[in-house]
Write a protein that holds these residues in place. Structure first.
Motif, PDB file in Angstrom:
ATOM      1  N   ILE A   1       0.861  -1.174   0.000  1.00 21.09           N
ATOM      2  CA  ILE A   1       0.000   0.000   0.000  1.00 21.09           C
ATOM      3  C   ILE A   1       0.906   1.236   0.000  1.00 21.09           C
ATOM      4  O   ILE A   1       2.116   1.130   0.141  1.00 21.09           O
ATOM      5  N   ASN A   2       0.307   2.415  -0.145  1.00 25.64           N
ATOM      6  CA  ASN A   2       1.145   3.612  -0.100  1.00 25.64           C
ATOM      7  C   ASN A   2       1.258   4.136   1.327  1.00 25.64           C
ATOM      8  O   ASN A   2       0.552   3.694   2.238  1.00 25.64           O
ATOM      9  N   LEU A   3       2.152   5.076   1.507  1.00 29.28           N
ATOM     10  CA  LEU A   3       2.453   5.563   2.850  1.00 29.28           C
ATOM     11  C   LEU A   3       1.278   6.320   3.454  1.00 29.28           C
ATOM     12  O   LEU A   3       1.024   6.232   4.663  1.00 29.28           O
ATOM     13  N   LYS A   4       0.548   7.057   2.647  1.00 27.93           N
ATOM     14  CA  LYS A   4      -0.591   7.816   3.162  1.00 27.93           C
ATOM     15  C   LYS A   4      -1.597   6.894   3.829  1.00 27.93           C
ATOM     16  O   LYS A   4      -2.081   7.179   4.933  1.00 27.93           O
TER      17      LYS A   4
ATOM     18  N   ALA B   1       5.035  -2.736   8.091  1.00 28.41           N
ATOM     19  CA  ALA B   1       6.400  -2.205   8.026  1.00 28.41           C
ATOM     20  C   ALA B   1       6.575  -1.381   6.766  1.00 28.41           C
ATOM     21  O   ALA B   1       5.847  -1.546   5.776  1.00 28.41           O
ATOM     22  N   ILE B   2       7.549  -0.486   6.823  1.00 27.11           N
ATOM     23  CA  ILE B   2       7.942   0.303   5.664  1.00 27.11           C
ATOM     24  C   ILE B   2       9.350  -0.146   5.267  1.00 27.11           C
ATOM     25  O   ILE B   2      10.273  -0.110   6.094  1.00 27.11           O
TER      26      ILE B   2
ATOM     27  N   PRO C   1       0.010  -5.260   5.626  1.00 31.02           N
ATOM     28  CA  PRO C   1       0.374  -4.129   4.772  1.00 31.02           C
ATOM     29  C   PRO C   1       1.858  -3.765   4.864  1.00 31.02           C
ATOM     30  O   PRO C   1       2.433  -3.741   5.955  1.00 31.02           O
ATOM     31  N   VAL C   2       2.437  -3.484   3.720  1.00 30.19           N
ATOM     32  CA  VAL C   2       3.848  -3.092   3.627  1.00 30.19           C
ATOM     33  C   VAL C   2       3.958  -1.957   2.618  1.00 30.19           C
ATOM     34  O   VAL C   2       3.245  -1.937   1.608  1.00 30.19           O
ATOM     35  N   VAL C   3       4.840  -1.012   2.904  1.00 27.25           N
ATOM     36  CA  VAL C   3       5.122   0.091   1.984  1.00 27.25           C
ATOM     37  C   VAL C   3       6.534  -0.076   1.439  1.00 27.25           C
ATOM     38  O   VAL C   3       7.455  -0.402   2.192  1.00 27.25           O
ATOM     39  N   LEU C   4       6.712   0.145   0.145  1.00 20.27           N
ATOM     40  CA  LEU C   4       8.044   0.178  -0.464  1.00 20.27           C
ATOM     41  C   LEU C   4       8.387   1.640  -0.711  1.00 20.27           C
ATOM     42  O   LEU C   4       7.752   2.313  -1.540  1.00 20.27           O
ATOM     43  N   HIS C   5       9.378   2.131   0.016  1.00 25.10           N
ATOM     44  CA  HIS C   5       9.629   3.568   0.122  1.00 25.10           C
ATOM     45  C   HIS C   5      11.028   3.933  -0.385  1.00 25.10           C
ATOM     46  O   HIS C   5      12.016   3.287  -0.026  1.00 25.10           O
ATOM     47  N   LEU C   6      11.113   4.974  -1.195  1.00 25.87           N
ATOM     48  CA  LEU C   6      12.405   5.510  -1.638  1.00 25.87           C
ATOM     49  C   LEU C   6      12.820   6.577  -0.635  1.00 25.87           C
ATOM     50  O   LEU C   6      12.125   7.567  -0.434  1.00 25.87           O
TER      51      LEU C   6
ATOM     52  N   ASP D   1       8.074   4.248 -11.407  1.00 29.05           N
ATOM     53  CA  ASP D   1       7.827   3.401 -12.580  1.00 29.05           C
ATOM     54  C   ASP D   1       8.033   1.922 -12.286  1.00 29.05           C
ATOM     55  O   ASP D   1       7.407   1.063 -12.924  1.00 29.05           O
ATOM     56  N   CYS D   2       8.926   1.591 -11.329  1.00 26.83           N
ATOM     57  CA  CYS D   2       9.191   0.166 -11.092  1.00 26.83           C
ATOM     58  C   CYS D   2       8.452  -0.371  -9.849  1.00 26.83           C
ATOM     59  O   CYS D   2       8.722  -1.484  -9.420  1.00 26.83           O
ATOM     60  N   GLY D   3       7.534   0.423  -9.299  1.00 28.51           N
ATOM     61  CA  GLY D   3       6.641  -0.147  -8.297  1.00 28.51           C
ATOM     62  C   GLY D   3       6.808   0.299  -6.861  1.00 28.51           C
ATOM     63  O   GLY D   3       6.197  -0.287  -5.956  1.00 28.51           O
ATOM     64  N   PHE D   4       7.593   1.333  -6.608  1.00 34.01           N
ATOM     65  CA  PHE D   4       7.634   1.892  -5.262  1.00 34.01           C
ATOM     66  C   PHE D   4       6.293   2.550  -4.963  1.00 34.01           C
ATOM     67  O   PHE D   4       5.693   3.176  -5.844  1.00 34.01           O
ATOM     68  N   THR D   5       5.820   2.426  -3.736  1.00 31.75           N
ATOM     69  CA  THR D   5       4.515   2.989  -3.384  1.00 31.75           C
ATOM     70  C   THR D   5       4.640   4.284  -2.589  1.00 31.75           C
ATOM     71  O   THR D   5       3.627   4.890  -2.234  1.00 31.75           O
ATOM     72  N   SER D   6       5.867   4.699  -2.309  1.00 30.51           N
ATOM     73  CA  SER D   6       6.118   5.923  -1.556  1.00 30.51           C
ATOM     74  C   SER D   6       7.509   6.431  -1.898  1.00 30.51           C
ATOM     75  O   SER D   6       8.426   5.638  -2.130  1.00 30.51           O
ATOM     76  N   VAL D   7       7.660   7.749  -1.938  1.00 30.89           N
ATOM     77  CA  VAL D   7       8.968   8.341  -2.183  1.00 30.89           C
ATOM     78  C   VAL D   7       9.180   9.491  -1.203  1.00 30.89           C
ATOM     79  O   VAL D   7       8.230  10.133  -0.756  1.00 30.89           O
ATOM     80  N   MET D   8      10.437   9.747  -0.869  1.00 27.28           N
ATOM     81  CA  MET D   8      10.778  10.903  -0.046  1.00 27.28           C
ATOM     82  C   MET D   8      11.620  11.859  -0.878  1.00 27.28           C
ATOM     83  O   MET D   8      12.665  11.467  -1.403  1.00 27.28           O
ATOM     84  N   TYR D   9      11.139  13.075  -0.981  1.00 24.24           N
ATOM     85  CA  TYR D   9      11.968  14.114  -1.582  1.00 24.24           C
ATOM     86  C   TYR D   9      12.653  14.870  -0.457  1.00 24.24           C
ATOM     87  O   TYR D   9      11.992  15.432   0.426  1.00 24.24           O
ATOM     88  N   ASP D  10      13.972  14.872  -0.465  1.00 20.43           N
ATOM     89  CA  ASP D  10      14.747  15.524   0.587  1.00 20.43           C
ATOM     90  C   ASP D  10      15.309  16.846   0.079  1.00 20.43           C
ATOM     91  O   ASP D  10      16.370  16.894  -0.540  1.00 20.43           O
ATOM     92  N   GLY D  11      14.581  17.921   0.375  1.00 19.64           N
ATOM     93  CA  GLY D  11      15.055  19.253   0.042  1.00 19.64           C
ATOM     94  C   GLY D  11      15.407  20.036   1.286  1.00 19.64           C
ATOM     95  O   GLY D  11      15.364  21.274   1.291  1.00 19.64           O
TER      96      GLY D  11
END
Length: 285
Positions: free
Chosen positions: A3-6, A44-45, A75-80, A94-104
């Motif tokens: 699932i996604n992180l939200k 888990a994430i 439920p599990v999240v695949l997070h960048l 594109d390859c199936g991550f359900t969550s990403v972190m942008y670090d600015g």
């Protein structure tokens, strides 16, 4: 079940608990998380850092996670994790991550907002959640001096409302890597952030923080904890112990897979320990 992180953090908010994000680098570290999930039946994430692409192809990590968890009922999240390059973020989506972190977090606020808006637009189009960060800690590998400043409440409100991120990583005295002294979290600032920021809050650098303080942070609104150092050092310690107990003179035919399996089991136990704390299944007296 991915699932996604939200979705995951919404459930955590409803249950007044949190979920751990555990960094992975290869098959063994992913299996360590899987075994902990199977043992505890808790979510888990699984976090793969942008910097780890030097060690493993991002597509391979995504494929392993999808293969291992496609039949899981937990439920599990695949997070960048800690991504700064939009092209890597797109690759992950594109390859199936359900969550990403942008670090600015190192950027001026206005630039962080503008960049985050673009990432949110791209990710949400694929039902992928976005975590942002406000308040630079120190280098991901634990090097450098940790910042003494906390995330400003007004900046956090401004950033989250304008960027549209689904979760916000904050600075309240936490740091990446091994702490040089007992960490002193600013719980008063955490309380203010929780009262004013509408999206779930995230605490990076959670290794080395006492279980009691982790639970207090949950009560004050933290819904995601990042754990890397304690799991990684547990694996390294296990490898050292196993090799010391099996010297070459006694076991010249020691197999690599045997050593890795022992390290994996110790890492899994450490992950499961954190999972119980984050789920409020194990109260600290």
């Amino acid at each position: 079940m991915l699932i996604n992180l939200k979705e995951m953090l919404q459930a955590a908010e409803q249950n007044n608990c949190a979920v751990g994000s555990y960094n992975v680098y290869n098959l063994e570290s992913i299996l360590a998380v899987k075994e902990a999930v199977e043992t505890t039946k808790l979510p888990a994430i699984i976090a793969f850092g942008e910097s780890y692409t030097a060690h493993a192809p991002i597509e391979a990590i995504a494929s392993i996670v999808h293969t291992l968890f496609m039949t899981s009922t937990v439920p599990v999240v695949l997070h960048l994790d800690h991504a700064q390059n939009p092209s890597v973020i797109k690759q992950a989506i594109d390859c199936g991550f359900t969550s990403v972190m942008y670090d600015g977090s190192r950027l001026p606020l206005a630039e962080n907002i503008a960049n985050s808006q673009k990432i949110v637009q791209m990710a949400h189009a694929s039902n992928v959640s976005v975590e942002g960060e406000l308040g630079y800690l120190n280098n991901e590998d634990g090097s450098g001096e940790a910042s003494a400043s906390c995330t400003d409440v007004n900046d956090a409100v401004n950033y989250t409302e304008k960027s549209g991120v689904d979760a916000l990583a904050i600075a309240i005295g936490n740091a990446h890597g091994l702490y040089k002294s007992t960490p002193q979290l600013n719980f008063a600032q955490l309380k203010k952030l929780h009262e004013n920021v509408q999206c779930p809050l995230v605490l990076h650098g959670s290794s080395g923080i006492s279980f009691a303080d982790l639970q207090k942070a949950i009560d004050l609104g933290i819904r995601k904890f990042n754990i890397n150092t304690e799991v990684s050092t547990t694996g390294v310690k296990a490898l050292r112990e196993y090799l010391a107990q099996n010297p070459y003179e006694q076991n010249p035919n020691l197999r690599l897979e045997t050593v890795l399996k022992y390290a994996r089991s110790q890492m899994s136990c450490k992950i499961a320990e954190f999972m119980q704390i984050f789920a409020n299944k194990e109260k600290i007296k």
